[in-house]
Design an enzyme around this catalytic site. Structure first.
Site, PDB file in Angstrom:
ATOM      1  NE  ARG A  46      -3.585  -2.147   2.636  1.00  0.00           N
ATOM      2  CZ  ARG A  46      -4.900  -2.166   2.404  1.00  0.00           C
ATOM      3  NH1 ARG A  46      -5.536  -1.082   2.071  1.00  0.00           N
ATOM      4  NH2 ARG A  46      -5.575  -3.298   2.524  1.00  0.00           N
ATOM      5  CE  LYS A  87      -2.990 -20.300  10.656  1.00  0.00           C
ATOM      6  NZ  LYS A  87      -1.825 -19.476  10.938  1.00  0.00           N
ATOM      7  CG  HIS A  95       3.989 -22.910   8.089  1.00  0.00           C
ATOM      8  ND1 HIS A  95       3.021 -22.210   8.766  1.00  0.00           N
ATOM      9  CD2 HIS A  95       5.021 -23.024   8.949  1.00  0.00           C
ATOM     10  CE1 HIS A  95       3.470 -21.923   9.976  1.00  0.00           C
ATOM     11  NE2 HIS A  95       4.682 -22.391  10.116  1.00  0.00           N
ATOM     12  CE  LYS A 135       6.525 -25.969  11.496  1.00  0.00           C
ATOM     13  NZ  LYS A 135       7.578 -24.974  11.506  1.00  0.00           N
ATOM     14  CG  ASP A 170      -2.410 -18.006  14.795  1.00  0.00           C
ATOM     15  OD1 ASP A 170      -2.319 -17.900  13.560  1.00  0.00           O
ATOM     16  OD2 ASP A 170      -1.445 -17.800  15.562  1.00  0.00           O
ATOM     17  CG  HIS A 172      -0.458 -24.721  12.109  1.00  0.00           C
ATOM     18  ND1 HIS A 172      -0.500 -24.612  10.747  1.00  0.00           N
ATOM     19  CD2 HIS A 172      -0.015 -23.517  12.556  1.00  0.00           C
ATOM     20  CE1 HIS A 172      -0.097 -23.407  10.387  1.00  0.00           C
ATOM     21  NE2 HIS A 172       0.190 -22.711  11.461  1.00  0.00           N
ATOM     22  CE  LYS A 181       0.987 -16.481  18.513  1.00  0.00           C
ATOM     23  NZ  LYS A 181       2.173 -16.940  17.784  1.00  0.00           N
ATOM     24  CE  LYS A 235       9.390 -22.286  16.673  1.00  0.00           C
ATOM     25  NZ  LYS A 235       8.047 -21.801  16.422  1.00  0.00           N
TER      26      LYS A 235
END
Ligand code: BG6
Length: 471
Positions: free
Chosen positions: A52, A160, A190, A194, A247, A252, A342, A347
């Site tokens: 934009r 997504k 995605h 993996k 999300d 996933h 989160k 992780k």
């Protein structure tokens, strides 16, 4: 740069809507750079990035970590020069049809200069609420077809979540179908791309010992965890309207659950059978307790979230744990738990398959580690060295690092997504029906959570907490 062999991929123009966005900067552009370096992209390739606001190429490149996937994260000057030569930026409001002739003209100019008709891949790296407008405008401006109809291909890559709930997903599918056929749509998950996720089917299919015990007779529970140590970063609007359920869980986590439990067709290269079998499985996935929805669910939010988004009344979940069952003979009585959050301590993405124990022996557990330290381990009960007969739990461990030491590092998931969409291979991309089924599974949760949002029902957890402590 590897120029040794040509990829045989058709000449393509990739148009990235949202080239200055987080996703393009963190994932898409580094993946393109890496593929370019490895010589895996079409020999004739152009990339048009739209934004934009006006931005120069040098500015964009300084703003992103283009070479994160490279060793030492350093760019090669030759590849960088090539990358710059194929990438062009145009300023365009993706929701304003009046701006699209600029794009149309740009595509025609490239094709006329090369005297060929290119495949066109429109990558919609934009927030979900903009997707439908872009698709409609592409359709109305004739950009749903290539310059020679039915010869070169035009495809859409869509991030997504696809829709925001069951009804909006149905509406979106119906609206898109006016302009694009289903085989033109590549809806990205995605996680399926993996490396370790790809290995789940291989593991199940080519190891007869596991193949034969893969059902409720021996499996007690399956727990799939997607834990993240980052917060929502700067995606405030996106996350406020999305939350962990949409999300990560609807996409996933359900996709991983399907990989573990669907019946693998005899011919895994047969894309139709693959999707048919996944759909059959998804239709059987139900909430564990359909009568009392709250019993299936733990919902949380990290402590600093409301401050971060400047809304002290937000009930958007950043953590969710959901109990499911699969209503067929094969999986009858097995507990399935999907959990994601989160701003946790670490992780980790793992799939833990726990086998039934008996009175004398502790349970065996098989774990697929998707990230980090990709691999598979199996917990066994074995004798401790020594004169007495003490039994202890040990780990049999396969890790990519140890087993494939010469592997330079497997492709990033986004590299695979890009290559498959350039080839037109739809195996990893969910179909309309799969999308609808996965929304059907979580719709009761969305409805119930909307009605019962109170501080009492939401666990506020400390930032960087150990996820096992959220109860
Ligand atoms: C995306 C989510 O799909 O996956 C993000 O929108 C999340 O919120 C990301 O951070 C995690 O992906 P990965 O590959 O880093 O585990």
């Amino acid at each position: 740069m590897d120029n040794s062999n040509s990829t045989n991929l058709d000449p393509t123009i990739i148009v990235i809507f949202g080239v200055t966005g987080d996703l393009a900067k963190r994932k898409i552009l580094p993946a393109i750079y890496h593929l370019l370096k490895d010589g895996l992209l079409p020999d004739k390739l152009k990339i048009i990035g739209t934004s934009r606001t006006k931005i120069t190429l040098n500015r964009l490149i300084t703003d992103l970590e283009l070479c994160v996937l490279e060793q030492n994260k350093v760019c090669d000057s030759l590849v960088l020069a090539k990358f710059k030569s194929i990438l062009e930026l145009i300023q365009l409001n993706p929701q304003n049809p009046k701006d699209f002739p600029i794009l149309n003209t740009k595509l025609s100019q490239i094709e006329e200069a090369n005297k060929i008709c290119f495949n066109r891949l429109f990558y919609l790296a934009v927030p979900p609420d903009v997707v439908e407008d872009i698709i409609k405008i592409l359709g109305l401006s004739g950009l749903n077809r290539s310059c020679i109809h039915n010869k070169a291909k035009t495809r859409l890559l869509i991030e997504k979540p696809f829709g925001n709930d069951l009804n909006s997903a149905k509406r979106l599918i119906s609206n898109i179908s006016h302009f694009f056929k289903e085989d033109q749509l590549f809806r990205i998950d995605h996680y399926l791309a993996k490396e370790m996720a790809q290995n789940i089917i291989t593991f199940r299919k080519y190891n007869p010992i596991f193949n034969q015990i893969w059902d409720s007779e021996l499996i007690k529970s399956v727990k799939i965890k997607v834990y993240e140590n980052i917060g929502i970063e700067k995606r405030i609007n996106f996350y406020e309207n999305t939350g962990a359920l949409r999300d990560i869980l609807q996409s996933h986590l359900l996709a991983l659950l399907t990989l573990v439990t669907f019946d693998i067709p005899k011919n895994i290269s047969d894309i139709n059978s693959l999707h048919k079998s996944k759909l059959k499985l998804l239709k059987k996935v139900k909430l564990k307790d359909s009568k009392n929805i709250a019993n299936n669910l733990i919902v949380g939010q990290y402590k600093s979230y409301r401050r971060e988004i400047k809304n002290k009344n937000s009930f958007t979940e950043t953590f969710v744990s959901l109990s499911l069952k699969i209503d067929n003979l094969k999986w009858n009585g097995v507990n399935f738990i999907l959990v994601t959050g989160k701003n946790l301590k670490y992780k980790k993405t793992k799939i833990e398959i726990t086998f039934r124990a008996n009175k004398q022996m502790a349970e065996n557990k098989l774990t697929f580690r998707l990230q980090p330290n990709e691999g598979i381990d199996l917990k066994l009960n074995l004798k401790k060295p020594g004169l007495d007969n003490q039994i202890t739990k040990t780990n049999m461990d396969f890790s990519y690092k140890n087993s494939f030491p010469s592997d330079p590092g497997h492709p990033d998931a986004y590299e695979r997504v890009l290559i498959d969409s350039l080839k037109g291979d739809l195996s990893l991309f969910p179909t309309n029906d799969e999308i609808i089924e996965s929304w059907k599974i979580i719709q009761p949760i969305l409805t119930s959570w909307n009605k019962s949002q109170t501080n009492k029902n939401l666990i506020i957890y400390n930032d960087q907490i150990n996820p096992n402590l959220i109860k």
